[in-house]
Design a protein around this motif. Structure first.
Motif, PDB file in Angstrom:
ATOM      1  N   SER A 245     -88.529 -37.882  20.610  1.00  0.00           N
ATOM      2  CA  SER A 245     -88.486 -38.717  19.365  1.00  0.00           C
ATOM      3  C   SER A 245     -87.438 -39.937  18.631  1.00  0.00           C
ATOM      4  O   SER A 245     -86.486 -40.200  19.912  1.00  0.00           O
ATOM      5  N   LEU A 278     -90.320 -41.210  14.571  1.00  0.00           N
ATOM      6  CA  LEU A 278     -92.191 -40.892  15.121  1.00  0.00           C
ATOM      7  C   LEU A 278     -91.346 -39.799  16.425  1.00  0.00           C
ATOM      8  O   LEU A 278     -90.456 -40.197  17.023  1.00  0.00           O
ATOM      9  N   ARG A 280     -92.926 -37.448  18.883  1.00  0.00           N
ATOM     10  CA  ARG A 280     -94.218 -37.000  19.969  1.00  0.00           C
ATOM     11  C   ARG A 280     -94.288 -35.805  20.817  1.00  0.00           C
ATOM     12  O   ARG A 280     -93.286 -35.220  21.020  1.00  0.00           O
ATOM     13  N   TRP A 285     -98.384 -38.005  18.299  1.00  0.00           N
ATOM     14  CA  TRP A 285     -97.846 -38.868  17.969  1.00  0.00           C
ATOM     15  C   TRP A 285     -97.624 -38.250  16.558  1.00  0.00           C
ATOM     16  O   TRP A 285     -99.017 -38.924  15.532  1.00  0.00           O
TER      17      TRP A 285
END
Length: 645
Positions: A245, A278, A280, A285
């Motif tokens: 992240s 963000l 993943r 994503w």
């Protein structure tokens, strides 16, 4: 001789022998020159790698259980095809190595320190790479050396890649300090996929990049593809991240500039600034707290990108409290006001002419929902409750619904772009319902005095790779109807060129009732021709004939007026509308006006008072055709038009 004597003698011999061996080792160690290892090391590297190792300086060392060796002025050659002559050059290399694994032809380095190294990595379009040591320079197999700790002082890494493509230079400092979790400091400049790069960053040591299961800290700031970037967080396996992240902040002139670097198709947009978190996990994503501005519009919501399939799949749910329609212009082929300068053709045309690339629609799938509470545009019309449900699949774009609230009414429709066969095939079906004309632009006096309910429908099919060319080749129909309305009485007076009414209304006018206004355009091959175009007020019937060329945007229209009652000083004559949609030109039709002026002049020669008789218009003396048009509108709905929701 007794056995005891033999044993004592053997012990003495063994002792003297061991002492001699120790003495010999001590003598060797005392007189040993580490430079004697230079030739064996260079020969061994040449046999193992096929490269030339040049040790121009001295080799020094310390004898320990884990010997410390220092090599100065070291250079390892690159293949002949490489641009740089050396894969590695360094002021000095210090390593503490394990001896036992060498017997089994394995290399275990406890500590490795590179002073002033320069590494030149290059990969060709055919896959050959300087860091691969097989004869073809393509095989990545083999057992790499085990390195426990690595330090890099004032390192430089040059990376040249014809496949990506990339041309990058990185300055690196790696202290491997346990007290500093971000001991790796780097600065990168160059080009990545033809986009400029200038970044600074921090992370864990270079060695930890090999561990794909370990979350590593990452801090990066700088410019990528003309985009200001700031990211901070953790990723597992920085080289090929699998989860993590990061908090990000991006700002730039257009999202499309990041497409080459991120390898995900992104749209042309105005200048933007966004932030978010963000995350993943695997090939997924996701950002769930996207916030920022695109152009003059605020934006918030969530975006998810799946990269595990044949092509990326984007799912987004976005909301705006204030959406400026001008910011959507680049999406329909308009000019990005913050980045792209309009061409002379752009400036001369109303309809967007910038071409879409049909192949870009095949590069991803997408489902994007955009909602907006309030919508503004250059004319400041009162749009609200905007909704667009955008789906891209199998090279087809479907926007359904596309919906606006407007002046107590609404516009809603369906748009389809089919890019499977060039040029793009487009379809638009839309309806306008119950739009209150007086609320469209209440700050404008001419409109605020008006009233009425505007409704209509649009059915168009076209071909082309730009909105302008789609409309320029389109076939279909556009129908608009204004009912229960009125207009300022000065407006039809001006249209009529009726001098008496103009003079009267300049001193005090009141709205004039519109019995109806109806426009029904047939469009064939991009030529719009009125089947019916009529505005009927209490005093005037105005009809429109001619055509509009959507391909060239040329106007060729005639407005013909027929006052319903006699009027003094009437100079009624058709009005010609020429020019273009961007720059229309209005002028009275010269022949009828000149003829009437000539008649007035002739009568004036007989009696000046008789000149006024030529300016009296008796009008048709009938109610016109609006009831018939209204009935036709109600009884002939468009096939395929979207129904009410």
């Amino acid at each position: 001789m007794s056995s005891a004597s033999i044993s004592r003698r053997a012990i003495r011999i063994a002792g003297w022998t061991l002492a001699a061996l120790v003495l010999m080792v001590l003598v060797v160690l005392l007189v040993f020159d580490w430079n004697w290892l230079k030739s064996p090391i260079q020969s061994g590297v040449a046999r193992a790698t096929g490269r030339t190792l040049d040790i121009a300086g001295d080799i020094t060392g310390q004898w320990r259980l884990r010997p410390l060796i220092r090599l100065e002025q070291v250079r390892l050659s690159n293949p002949e095809w490489a641009q740089a002559p050396h894969l590695l050059s360094a002021e000095a290399i210090e390593l503490r190595i394990a001896l036992l694994p060498l017997i089994f032809k394995r290399i275990h380095i406890y500590e490795l320190r590179l002073q002033g190294p320069e590494v030149n990595l290059q990969r060709l379009a055919d896959g050959r790479a300087t860091w691969l040591f097989d004869p073809e320079h393509k095989d990545e197999a083999g057992t790499p050396p085990v390195i426990d700790t690595l330090q890099v002082d004032r390192g430089v890494l040059n990376y040249l890649d014809a496949i990506v493509p990339a041309r990058l230079t990185a300055q690196v400092e790696d202290k491997s300090d346990p007290q500093d979790p971000r001991g790796l400091k780097f600065r990168v400049e160059g080009q990545l996929r033809d986009q400029p790069v200038k970044l600074t960053g921090e992370s864990a040591s270079l060695l930890s990049l090999r561990d794909a299961s370990r979350r590593l800290p990452l801090l990066v700031q700088g410019v990528l593809a003309s985009t200001q970037i700031s990211i901070e967080g953790e990723l597992a396996g920085l080289a090929t991240p699998s989860e993590g992240s990061i908090r990000y902040s991006l700002s730039g002139p257009s999202l499309s500039l990041l497409e080459p670097a991120l390898r995900v198709p992104l749209p042309e947009t105005p200048a933007y600034s966004v932030t978010g978190l963000l995350t993943r996990k695997g090939e997924r994503w996701q950002t769930t707290d996207l916030r920022g501005k695109v152009g003059e519009s605020d934006i918030a919501g969530s975006v998810t990108v799946e990269t595990g399939g044949d092509k990326p799949n984007i799912v987004a749910d976005l909301r705006s409290s204030l959406l400026d329609l001008a910011d959507l212009g680049p999406l329909i082929g308009g000019t990005n006001r913050s980045r792209l300068k309009p061409t002379a053709e752009d400036a001369a045309r109303l309809l967007p002419r910038r071409n879409y690339d049909p192949s870009s629609f095949a590069k991803l799938d997408a489902h994007v929902i955009l909602r907006a509470d309030k919508v503004v545009r250059v004319a400041a019309w009162p749009f609200d409750n905007f909704l667009a449900d955008f789906r891209l699949s199998d090279s087809q774009v479907v926007i359904d619904p596309l919906q606006f609230g407007m002046a107590n009414g609404r516009l809603h429709g369906r748009v389809v772009f089919d890019t499977r066969q060039p040029p793009i095939q487009s379809t638009l079906v839309a309806r306008m319902e119950n739009v209150d004309v007086a609320r469209i632009a209440p700050e404008k006096a001419a409109v605020s005095e008006a009233a009425g309910i505007l409704s209509g429908r649009i059915e168009l099919k076209g071909r082309g790779n730009a909105i302008g060319t789609m409309l320029g080749s389109s076939d279909g129909r556009i129908t608009l109807l204004l009912s229960d309305g009125n207009v300022p009485s000065l407006l039809p007076a001006l249209v009529d060129l009726d001098g008496a009414r103009v003079l009267a209304n300049l001193f005090g006018s009141k709205p004039e009732s519109v019995r109806c206004s109806a426009i029904d355009l047939a469009i064939a091959g991009g030529i719009a021709t009125p089947n019916v175009a009529i505005v009927e007020t209490d005093t005037t019937v105005l009809t429109v004939t001619g055509q509009v060329n959507l391909r060239s945007e040329a106007l060729d229209l005639k407005l013909t007026q027929a006052p319903k009652a006699p009027s003094f000083l009437s100079l009624r004559t058709p009005i010609l509308v020429g020019g273009t949609m961007m720059s229309p030109a209005l002028a009275p039709a010269p022949a009828p006006l000149a003829a009437r002026a000539a008649a007035a002049l002739l009568l004036g020669l007989v009696n000046p008072l008789a000149a006024a008789l030529a300016l009296i218009e008796t009008g048709p003396g009938e109610d016109g055709t609006c009831p018939v048009i209204q009935q036709g509108y109600k009884t002939k709905p468009a096939s395929g038009a979207p129904g009410k929701k």
